[in-house]
Design a protein around this motif. Structure first.
Motif, PDB file in Angstrom:
ATOM      1  N   TYR A  11     -41.637 -23.333  26.319  1.00 34.06           N
ATOM      2  CA  TYR A  11     -43.138 -22.037  25.468  1.00 34.06           C
ATOM      3  C   TYR A  11     -42.893 -21.673  27.023  1.00 34.06           C
ATOM      4  O   TYR A  11     -43.884 -22.324  27.657  1.00 34.06           O
ATOM      5  N   ASP A  43     -40.098 -21.967  21.966  1.00 38.39           N
ATOM      6  CA  ASP A  43     -40.665 -21.313  20.533  1.00 38.39           C
ATOM      7  C   ASP A  43     -42.453 -20.195  20.879  1.00 38.39           C
ATOM      8  O   ASP A  43     -42.877 -19.878  20.738  1.00 38.39           O
ATOM      9  N   PHE A  68     -37.396 -18.722  18.118  1.00 39.36           N
ATOM     10  CA  PHE A  68     -38.374 -18.441  17.407  1.00 39.36           C
ATOM     11  C   PHE A  68     -38.861 -17.239  17.155  1.00 39.36           C
ATOM     12  O   PHE A  68     -38.983 -16.825  18.021  1.00 39.36           O
ATOM     13  N   ASN A  71     -44.216 -18.196  18.827  1.00 40.57           N
ATOM     14  CA  ASN A  71     -44.852 -19.562  18.481  1.00 40.57           C
ATOM     15  C   ASN A  71     -45.390 -19.268  17.513  1.00 40.57           C
ATOM     16  O   ASN A  71     -46.444 -19.479  16.750  1.00 40.57           O
ATOM     17  N   PHE A  72     -44.972 -20.859  17.164  1.00 40.59           N
ATOM     18  CA  PHE A  72     -44.814 -21.655  15.766  1.00 40.59           C
ATOM     19  C   PHE A  72     -45.654 -22.637  16.605  1.00 40.59           C
ATOM     20  O   PHE A  72     -46.746 -24.123  15.609  1.00 40.59           O
ATOM     21  N   ALA A  76     -43.975 -27.932  15.485  1.00 35.34           N
ATOM     22  CA  ALA A  76     -42.847 -27.124  14.854  1.00 35.34           C
ATOM     23  C   ALA A  76     -41.340 -27.000  15.572  1.00 35.34           C
ATOM     24  O   ALA A  76     -40.174 -27.229  14.959  1.00 35.34           O
ATOM     25  N   ALA A  77     -41.307 -26.663  16.719  1.00 34.70           N
ATOM     26  CA  ALA A  77     -40.165 -27.208  18.177  1.00 34.70           C
ATOM     27  C   ALA A  77     -39.134 -28.007  17.912  1.00 34.70           C
ATOM     28  O   ALA A  77     -38.871 -28.458  17.409  1.00 34.70           O
ATOM     29  N   ALA A  80     -37.712 -28.671  14.186  1.00 39.31           N
ATOM     30  CA  ALA A  80     -36.634 -27.452  13.839  1.00 39.31           C
ATOM     31  C   ALA A  80     -35.136 -28.488  15.067  1.00 39.31           C
ATOM     32  O   ALA A  80     -34.634 -28.593  14.240  1.00 39.31           O
ATOM     33  N   TYR A 302     -41.390 -22.442  11.221  1.00 36.96           N
ATOM     34  CA  TYR A 302     -40.833 -22.192  11.743  1.00 36.96           C
ATOM     35  C   TYR A 302     -39.763 -20.903  11.030  1.00 36.96           C
ATOM     36  O   TYR A 302     -39.264 -21.009   9.765  1.00 36.96           O
TER      37      TYR A 302
END
Length: 315
Positions: A11, A43, A68, A71-72, A76-77, A80, A302
Motif C-alpha cells: 500500500y 491494496d 484492488f 484499499n481493503f 484482505a490482501a 487474496a 476484496y
C-alpha cells in the motif's frame, strides 16, 4: 522441486518496492532445490506502486500481482495472496524490509528437515519505535491473551513460512472480519520461531497510525473473544447490587437516625455515571451485532481491478 510463494501486501510502497524485490530476489537464489514466485497485492495504492508492479511482472515472470479497486486492508490482501498462491510453501512478508529476506533460507530448511508446519520470525525488540507505541503494543497483547485464550505475543507477527496444509487451513476461514494473527494461533499447527532484531523501514512511512492500530486491536478482541459481553453482564450485576445496598443503607439511616438522603446533585451524578456505563456496554454489544451484520451480508473480502501472471483457475 519445491515451489515457494512469497506473498507481499503493498500500500503506497513506491519508495521501497524495488529495493525489496532486489534484496529478496538475491536471498532466494541461495535456496537450493526450490523455485520461488512473488505475489504482490496492491491494496488500492494511490502512488506509483501499480506501475512498478507492472514493470516487475514484465521483467521477471516469477512476479505476479493483483491490484484492488480500493484499499481493503492488509488482512484482505494477505487472504487474496494466499488464494492465488499455488506453492508448496507460502510466505507472508512486508514490503518495507522490516522482515529480513535473509531468513527465508533458514525457514525453508526448518520446514523441509525438522518436521514443522510453520517457521515464523519473532521480533525480539522494538528498537526505533516510540515508547508510547511500544507500551501500548505490549499492553494490548497482554490483554488479548487473557481475553481470547490464545497464544499471541508482541514479537509474533505475520512474517512466516508455512506448508501447504497450513495454508489450506487458513483459507477455510471465510469470515469478513479477519484477524490473521488470531487465525495463526487458533489453527494450532506446529511452529518454530526464529528471533530477529527490529529494523526501521528501508524507505517511506508506516501506514499504521494510532487510529488504525486501535481499530486493528479492537478487531482482534471482538473476533476471538466474547469476554467483553460477559464483562458487561458482570459489571451490570455488580452495579445493581451496589445500588440496592446503597438504597437499603440510606433507608436504614433515614429511619433510625434521621439522616437526610443524598441531595439532587448526588442523584444526578449517579444517573450520569450509570447511564455512561450502560451506554459503554451497549457499544460493546453493538460491536458484536455490527460484525455479525457484516458477516451475514457475505460481501467479497476484496475486489480485483487488475491482475497479471495468474491462471484463470484462481478466479
Amino acid at each position: 522441486m519445491d515451489k515457494i510463494s512469497i506473498i507481499v501486501p503493498c500500500y503506497n510502497e513506491e519508495q521501497v518496492l524495488l529495493l525489496f524485490y532486489n534484496e529478496t530476489e538475491k536471498a532466494v537464489r541461495d535456496i537450493e532445490n526450490a523455485e520461488c514466485e512473488f505475489i504482490f497485492i496492491d491494496d488500492g495504492s494511490r502512488d506509483h506502486t501499480p506501475d512498478i508492479l507492472e514493470s516487475l511482472a514484465y521483467k521477471d515472470k516469477r512476479c505476479k500481482y493483483l491490484s484492488f479497486s480500493r484499499n481493503f486492508g492488509k488482512e484482505a490482501a494477505m487472504y487474496a495472496g494466499l488464494q492465488h498462491a499455488d506453492g508448496d510453501y507460502c510466505v507472508f512478508m512486508d514490503a518495507d524490509l522490516q522482515h529480513p529476506p535473509a531468513l527465508l533460507k533458514e525457514m525453508y530448511r526448518v520446514l523441509k528437515n525438522e518436521g514443522y508446519d510453520c517457521c515464523a520470525g519473532f521480533r525480539e525488540d522494538r528498537e526505533g519505535e516510540g515508547k508510547v507505541r511500544n507500551f501500548l503494543s505490549r499492553s494490548f497483547y497482554k490483554v488479548i491473551n487473557k481475553l481470547c485464550d490464545l497464544n499471541m505475543s508482541d514479537g509474533a507477527g505475520d512474517f512466516r513460512m508455512m506448508n501447504r496444509a497450513m495454508a489450506d487451513s487458513i483459507l477455510e476461514f471465510k469470515e469478513y472480519n479477519r484477524y490473521m494473527k488470531g487465525i495463526f494461533s487458533f489453527i494450532g499447527f506446529d511452529t518454530k520461531w526464529i528471533p530477529f532484531h527490529n529494523v526501521e523501514r528501508a524507505a517511506g512511512d508506516s501506514k499504521w497510525n494510532f487510529k488504525s492500530l486501535f481499530r486493528y486491536a479492537l478487531d482482534g478482541i471482538f473476533s476471538f473473544s466474547t469476554a467483553p459481553v460477559t464483562l458487561a453482564g458482570t459489571t451490570g450485576s455488580i452495579l445493581l447490587g451496589i445500588a440496592v445496598l446503597l438504597g437499603i443503607g440510606a433507608a436504614v439511616r433515614a429511619l433510625l437516625f434521621g439522616a437526610p438522603i443524598s441531595g439532587i446533585m448526588m442523584i444526578v451524578l449517579l444517573i450520569l455515571v450509570l447511564n455512561g456505563i450502560q451506554l459503554l456496554f451497549l457499544s460493546v454489544l453493538g460491536q458484536y451485532v455490527s460484525k455479525d451484520y457484516m458477516e451475514t451480508k457475505r460481501r467479497p473480502l476484496y475486489i480485483v481491478k487488475r491482475e497479471e501472471g495468474f491462471s484463470k483457475s484462481h478466479n
